[in-house]
Motif scaffolding. Structure first.
Motif, PDB file in Angstrom:
ATOM      1  N   GLU A  86       0.844  -1.193   0.000  1.00  0.00           N
ATOM      2  CA  GLU A  86       0.000   0.000   0.000  1.00  0.00           C
ATOM      3  C   GLU A  86       0.880   1.243   0.000  1.00  0.00           C
ATOM      4  OE1 GLU A  86      -2.819  -0.150   3.231  1.00  0.00           O
ATOM      5  OE2 GLU A  86      -3.001  -2.312   3.003  1.00  0.00           O
ATOM      6  N   LEU A  87       0.730   2.062  -1.048  1.00  0.00           N
ATOM      7  CA  LEU A  87       1.445   3.330  -1.117  1.00  0.00           C
ATOM      8  C   LEU A  87       0.543   4.449  -0.610  1.00  0.00           C
ATOM      9  CD1 LEU A  87       3.131   3.317  -4.659  1.00  0.00           C
ATOM     10  CD2 LEU A  87       4.178   2.823  -2.454  1.00  0.00           C
ATOM     11  N   PRO A  88       1.073   5.363   0.195  1.00  0.00           N
ATOM     12  CA  PRO A  88       0.278   6.527   0.593  1.00  0.00           C
ATOM     13  C   PRO A  88       0.145   7.489  -0.586  1.00  0.00           C
ATOM     14  CG  PRO A  88       2.526   6.756   1.375  1.00  0.00           C
ATOM     15  CD  PRO A  88       2.415   5.384   0.741  1.00  0.00           C
ATOM     16  N   ALA A  89      -0.665   8.516  -0.439  1.00  0.00           N
ATOM     17  CA  ALA A  89      -0.752   9.558  -1.461  1.00  0.00           C
ATOM     18  C   ALA A  89       0.607  10.244  -1.555  1.00  0.00           C
ATOM     19  CB  ALA A  89      -1.841  10.559  -1.096  1.00  0.00           C
ATOM     20  N   LEU A  90       1.135  10.341  -2.777  1.00  0.00           N
ATOM     21  CA  LEU A  90       2.474  10.891  -2.984  1.00  0.00           C
ATOM     22  C   LEU A  90       2.431  12.093  -3.921  1.00  0.00           C
ATOM     23  CD1 LEU A  90       4.315   7.495  -3.590  1.00  0.00           C
ATOM     24  CD2 LEU A  90       4.401   8.891  -1.510  1.00  0.00           C
ATOM     25  N   SER A  91       3.357  13.002  -3.706  1.00  0.00           N
ATOM     26  CA  SER A  91       3.477  14.131  -4.616  1.00  0.00           C
ATOM     27  C   SER A  91       4.235  13.679  -5.868  1.00  0.00           C
ATOM     28  CB  SER A  91       4.187  15.298  -3.933  1.00  0.00           C
ATOM     29  OG  SER A  91       5.462  14.898  -3.490  1.00  0.00           O
ATOM     30  N   GLU A  92       4.211  14.521  -6.882  1.00  0.00           N
ATOM     31  CA  GLU A  92       4.839  14.188  -8.158  1.00  0.00           C
ATOM     32  C   GLU A  92       6.348  13.984  -7.998  1.00  0.00           C
ATOM     33  OE1 GLU A  92       4.827  15.893 -12.725  1.00  0.00           O
ATOM     34  OE2 GLU A  92       4.078  17.152 -11.104  1.00  0.00           O
ATOM     35  N   GLY A  93       6.884  13.023  -8.731  1.00  0.00           N
ATOM     36  CA  GLY A  93       8.325  12.811  -8.707  1.00  0.00           C
ATOM     37  C   GLY A  93       8.705  11.352  -8.869  1.00  0.00           C
ATOM     38  N   ASP A  94      10.001  11.096  -8.691  1.00  0.00           N
ATOM     39  CA  ASP A  94      10.547   9.744  -8.788  1.00  0.00           C
ATOM     40  C   ASP A  94      10.694   9.151  -7.392  1.00  0.00           C
ATOM     41  OD1 ASP A  94      10.849   9.800 -11.594  1.00  0.00           O
ATOM     42  OD2 ASP A  94      12.722  10.915 -11.389  1.00  0.00           O
ATOM     43  N   TYR A  95      10.358   7.876  -7.270  1.00  0.00           N
ATOM     44  CA  TYR A  95      10.433   7.146  -6.008  1.00  0.00           C
ATOM     45  C   TYR A  95      11.003   5.762  -6.281  1.00  0.00           C
ATOM     46  CZ  TYR A  95       7.254  10.692  -4.145  1.00  0.00           C
ATOM     47  OH  TYR A  95       6.694  11.880  -3.738  1.00  0.00           O
ATOM     48  N   ALA A  96      11.236   5.038  -5.208  1.00  0.00           N
ATOM     49  CA  ALA A  96      11.700   3.658  -5.348  1.00  0.00           C
ATOM     50  C   ALA A  96      11.118   2.812  -4.223  1.00  0.00           C
ATOM     51  CB  ALA A  96      13.223   3.602  -5.312  1.00  0.00           C
ATOM     52  N   LEU A  97      10.943   1.548  -4.509  1.00  0.00           N
ATOM     53  CA  LEU A  97      10.572   0.559  -3.498  1.00  0.00           C
ATOM     54  C   LEU A  97      11.797  -0.304  -3.262  1.00  0.00           C
ATOM     55  CD1 LEU A  97       7.047  -0.561  -4.748  1.00  0.00           C
ATOM     56  CD2 LEU A  97       7.585   0.997  -2.869  1.00  0.00           C
ATOM     57  N   LYS A  98      12.273  -0.320  -2.043  1.00  0.00           N
ATOM     58  CA  LYS A  98      13.403  -1.164  -1.666  1.00  0.00           C
ATOM     59  C   LYS A  98      12.805  -2.413  -1.021  1.00  0.00           C
ATOM     60  CE  LYS A  98      17.538  -1.169   1.206  1.00  0.00           C
ATOM     61  NZ  LYS A  98      18.314  -0.398   2.185  1.00  0.00           N
ATOM     62  N   TYR A  99      13.031  -3.559  -1.633  1.00  0.00           N
ATOM     63  CA  TYR A  99      12.419  -4.779  -1.124  1.00  0.00           C
ATOM     64  C   TYR A  99      13.457  -5.765  -0.620  1.00  0.00           C
ATOM     65  CZ  TYR A  99      13.566  -6.754  -5.711  1.00  0.00           C
ATOM     66  OH  TYR A  99      14.223  -7.186  -6.835  1.00  0.00           O
ATOM     67  N   ARG A 100      13.007  -6.543   0.333  1.00  0.00           N
ATOM     68  CA  ARG A 100      13.793  -7.650   0.899  1.00  0.00           C
ATOM     69  C   ARG A 100      12.787  -8.767   1.122  1.00  0.00           C
ATOM     70  NH1 ARG A 100      18.197  -7.283   5.617  1.00  0.00           N
ATOM     71  NH2 ARG A 100      18.658  -9.484   5.683  1.00  0.00           N
ATOM     72  N   VAL A 101      12.836  -9.786   0.285  1.00  0.00           N
ATOM     73  CA  VAL A 101      11.837 -10.851   0.340  1.00  0.00           C
ATOM     74  C   VAL A 101      12.490 -12.209   0.536  1.00  0.00           C
ATOM     75  CG1 VAL A 101      10.154  -9.595  -1.064  1.00  0.00           C
ATOM     76  CG2 VAL A 101      11.765 -11.116  -2.173  1.00  0.00           C
ATOM     77  N   PHE A 102      11.731 -13.084   1.183  1.00  0.00           N
ATOM     78  CA  PHE A 102      12.155 -14.470   1.365  1.00  0.00           C
ATOM     79  C   PHE A 102      11.345 -15.359   0.448  1.00  0.00           C
ATOM     80  CE2 PHE A 102      13.951 -12.859   5.263  1.00  0.00           C
ATOM     81  CZ  PHE A 102      15.086 -13.639   5.425  1.00  0.00           C
ATOM     82  N   ALA A 103      12.042 -16.152  -0.335  1.00  0.00           N
ATOM     83  CA  ALA A 103      11.381 -17.151  -1.165  1.00  0.00           C
ATOM     84  C   ALA A 103      11.011 -18.334  -0.271  1.00  0.00           C
ATOM     85  CB  ALA A 103      12.309 -17.601  -2.288  1.00  0.00           C
ATOM     86  N   PHE A 104      10.075 -19.142  -0.709  1.00  0.00           N
ATOM     87  CA  PHE A 104       9.654 -20.302   0.074  1.00  0.00           C
ATOM     88  C   PHE A 104      10.784 -21.294   0.286  1.00  0.00           C
ATOM     89  CE2 PHE A 104       5.384 -18.968   0.222  1.00  0.00           C
ATOM     90  CZ  PHE A 104       4.747 -19.772   1.149  1.00  0.00           C
ATOM     91  N   ASP A 105      11.816 -21.247  -0.573  1.00  0.00           N
ATOM     92  CA  ASP A 105      12.942 -22.154  -0.388  1.00  0.00           C
ATOM     93  C   ASP A 105      13.940 -21.623   0.637  1.00  0.00           C
ATOM     94  OD1 ASP A 105      14.300 -20.145  -1.700  1.00  0.00           O
ATOM     95  OD2 ASP A 105      14.799 -21.328  -3.461  1.00  0.00           O
ATOM     96  N   GLY A 106      13.656 -20.445   1.232  1.00  0.00           N
ATOM     97  CA  GLY A 106      14.485 -19.899   2.295  1.00  0.00           C
ATOM     98  C   GLY A 106      15.527 -18.898   1.859  1.00  0.00           C
ATOM     99  N   HIS A 107      15.626 -18.622   0.579  1.00  0.00           N
ATOM    100  CA  HIS A 107      16.620 -17.669   0.094  1.00  0.00           C
ATOM    101  C   HIS A 107      16.119 -16.240   0.223  1.00  0.00           C
ATOM    102  CE1 HIS A 107      18.310 -21.262  -1.867  1.00  0.00           C
ATOM    103  NE2 HIS A 107      19.446 -20.625  -1.672  1.00  0.00           N
ATOM    104  N   LEU A 108      17.009 -15.350   0.596  1.00  0.00           N
ATOM    105  CA  LEU A 108      16.721 -13.935   0.734  1.00  0.00           C
ATOM    106  C   LEU A 108      17.117 -13.209  -0.540  1.00  0.00           C
ATOM    107  CD1 LEU A 108      16.107 -11.382   2.482  1.00  0.00           C
ATOM    108  CD2 LEU A 108      18.519 -11.451   3.143  1.00  0.00           C
ATOM    109  N   SER A 109      16.255 -12.317  -1.012  1.00  0.00           N
ATOM    110  CA  SER A 109      16.562 -11.504  -2.187  1.00  0.00           C
ATOM    111  C   SER A 109      16.271 -10.048  -1.870  1.00  0.00           C
ATOM    112  CB  SER A 109      15.713 -11.921  -3.385  1.00  0.00           C
ATOM    113  OG  SER A 109      16.002 -13.232  -3.766  1.00  0.00           O
ATOM    114  N   GLU A 110      17.135  -9.176  -2.357  1.00  0.00           N
ATOM    115  CA  GLU A 110      16.962  -7.745  -2.149  1.00  0.00           C
ATOM    116  C   GLU A 110      17.069  -7.025  -3.481  1.00  0.00           C
ATOM    117  OE1 GLU A 110      18.810  -6.407   1.906  1.00  0.00           O
ATOM    118  OE2 GLU A 110      20.259  -7.685   0.863  1.00  0.00           O
ATOM    119  N   GLY A 111      16.392  -5.892  -3.568  1.00  0.00           N
ATOM    120  CA  GLY A 111      16.479  -5.100  -4.780  1.00  0.00           C
ATOM    121  C   GLY A 111      15.723  -3.800  -4.641  1.00  0.00           C
ATOM    122  N   ILE A 112      15.758  -3.030  -5.717  1.00  0.00           N
ATOM    123  CA  ILE A 112      15.086  -1.733  -5.746  1.00  0.00           C
ATOM    124  C   ILE A 112      14.269  -1.648  -7.025  1.00  0.00           C
ATOM    125  CG2 ILE A 112      15.434   0.762  -5.918  1.00  0.00           C
ATOM    126  CD1 ILE A 112      17.879   0.428  -4.157  1.00  0.00           C
TER     127      ILE A 112
END
Length: 118
Positions: A86-112
């Motif tokens: 869920e993203l809040p209301a944002l003003s105009e511009g460039d943004y990024a989502l920085k994620y850190r997720v676990f796959a069901f096999d237990g591996h960690l992945s990060e990215g933007i």
């Protein structure tokens, strides 16, 4: 005999390399890939991965133009390879989502994931 052993070792190394590539959750697409987020309007973004992910162990933060990190509420999407955030209301511009997720096999992945608000 050495030739056969070498071939077997190469095959084993190749299979190990290929399996390690596919063991991590990689973003395959998102709902912000082709369309900007609407300015001043809260919205839900869906992020899809190449494997099932555990939303309960995952984390996504919004990075703003001022480099502030805002933790976001995420949930399991309708599919096992989807996370919704869920993203809040944002003003105009460039943004990024920085994620850190676990796959069901237990591996960690990060990215933007970079996106635009218009």
């Amino acid at each position: 005999m050495n030739k056969k052993l070498n071939q077997l070792l190469v095959l084993f190394a190749t299979l190990f390399f290929i399996s390690s590539i596919y063991a991590h959750a990689v973003v395959t697409r998102s709902s912000v890939d082709n369309a900007p987020v609407t300015v001043n309007q809260a919205t839900v973004v869906s992020v899809f991965f190449n494997t099932r992910v555990k939303s309960s162990l995952s984390k996504i933060e919004l990075i703003s133009r001022t480099d502030e990190n805002l933790p976001l509420t995420l949930s399991q999407g309708q599919r096992p390879d989807e996370i919704s955030v869920e993203l809040p209301a944002l003003s105009e511009g460039d943004y990024a989502l920085k994620y850190r997720v676990f796959a069901f096999d237990g591996h960690l992945s990060e990215g933007i994931l970079i996106f635009k608000v218009e």
